[in-house]
Enzyme design. Structure first.
Site, PDB file in Angstrom:
ATOM      1  CB  SER A  21       3.370   0.427   3.868  1.00  0.00           C
ATOM      2  OG  SER A  21       3.998  -0.221   2.787  1.00  0.00           O
ATOM      3  CG  ASN A  22       1.288  -3.558   0.887  1.00  0.00           C
ATOM      4  OD1 ASN A  22       2.229  -4.318   0.672  1.00  0.00           O
ATOM      5  ND2 ASN A  22       0.934  -2.605   0.030  1.00  0.00           N
TER       6      ASN A  22
END
Ligand code: CTP
Length: 213
Positions: A21-22
């Site tokens: 993810s981020n």
């Protein structure tokens, strides 16, 4: 108007317990949702996993993966006048999601990644008379890249910002239209930038699908 807003990160699973993810906090998208509601608009907020409370009054559609974000956006966009895509969508996902949990091998492993669908490009290409505002997160050649994204995703406007925006309370943005020149530059809290962007949208875009507001 009825405005579709995407916010937060997406997740792409390697197996049933791990994902990539981020660090997107969702703050920009949630501030936009609040500002749009304050200005009298209806808001459909398609949100990746974040720890923020959605603004009361928004219709919230919680998603995790890019595919789920795409499905929610394709469902709602036809009933909206426009979209603001503030989500930090994962660009890559593992080619396959392993059932269960990947075990340690005692050595390095490789995971083949493929591109996710581009949600904004799909909305842009099916927009008809609706307006489309994208974000562009650029580290190098910002204006040039923002203009390229505007064209590739058929946006009417791109909000250009930098990597420092991720996870921060503040932001510094430029508005880029098809001329490639900055129309405005705003710096400050994400809430103040959100208010200015909604004002700008109110002054430049008109309702296309939902008459009235
Ligand atoms: N976006 C999207 N779906 C994707 C990737 C991006 O809808 N799979 C949207 C984002 O919400 C944003 C815009 O496209 O509004 C630009 O995102 P950005 O991360 O700046 O660019 P990318 O298209 O992902 O390209 P790159 O990472 O190569 O800069």
């Amino acid at each position: 108007m009825r405005i579709l807003i995407t916010a937060g990160p997406t997740r792409e699973y390697l197996d049933d317990v791990r994902y990539i993810s981020n660090a997107s906090s969702g703050r920009m998208g949630y501030a936009l949702a609040q500002a749009a509601l304050d200005a009298g608009h209806e808001v459909i907020l398609v949100s990746g996993p974040v720890s923020l409370e959605p603004p009361p009054g928004a219709t919230v559609c919680r998603v995790e993966t890019t595919e789920q974000m795409r499905a929610a956006c394709l469902k709602w966009f036809p009933q909206c006048d426009g979209v603001i895509a503030a989500a930090a969508v994962c660009d890559y996902k593992p080619r396959e999601r392993i059932a269960g949990k990947i075990s340690k091998t005692g050595g390095p492993i490789s995971i083949e990644m493929i591109e996710t669908d581009d949600v904004l490009a799909e909305l842009g290409n099916s927009k008809g008379r609706r307006w489309v505002v994208g974000f562009a997160l650029e580290a190098a050649n910002p204006r040039e890249n923002a203009l390229q994204k505007l064209r590739a995703k058929n946006c009417d406007l791109v909000v250009l910002n930098g990597p420092e925006a991720i996870g921060s309370e503040e932001n510094c943005v430029e508005l880029i239209d098809s001329s490639g020149h900055p129309l405005a530059r705003w710096e400050g809290s994400k809430r103040s930038i959100a208010r200015r962007l909604i004002e700008w949208i109110d002054g430049h875009f008109t309702p296309q699908v939902n008459s009235g507001r």
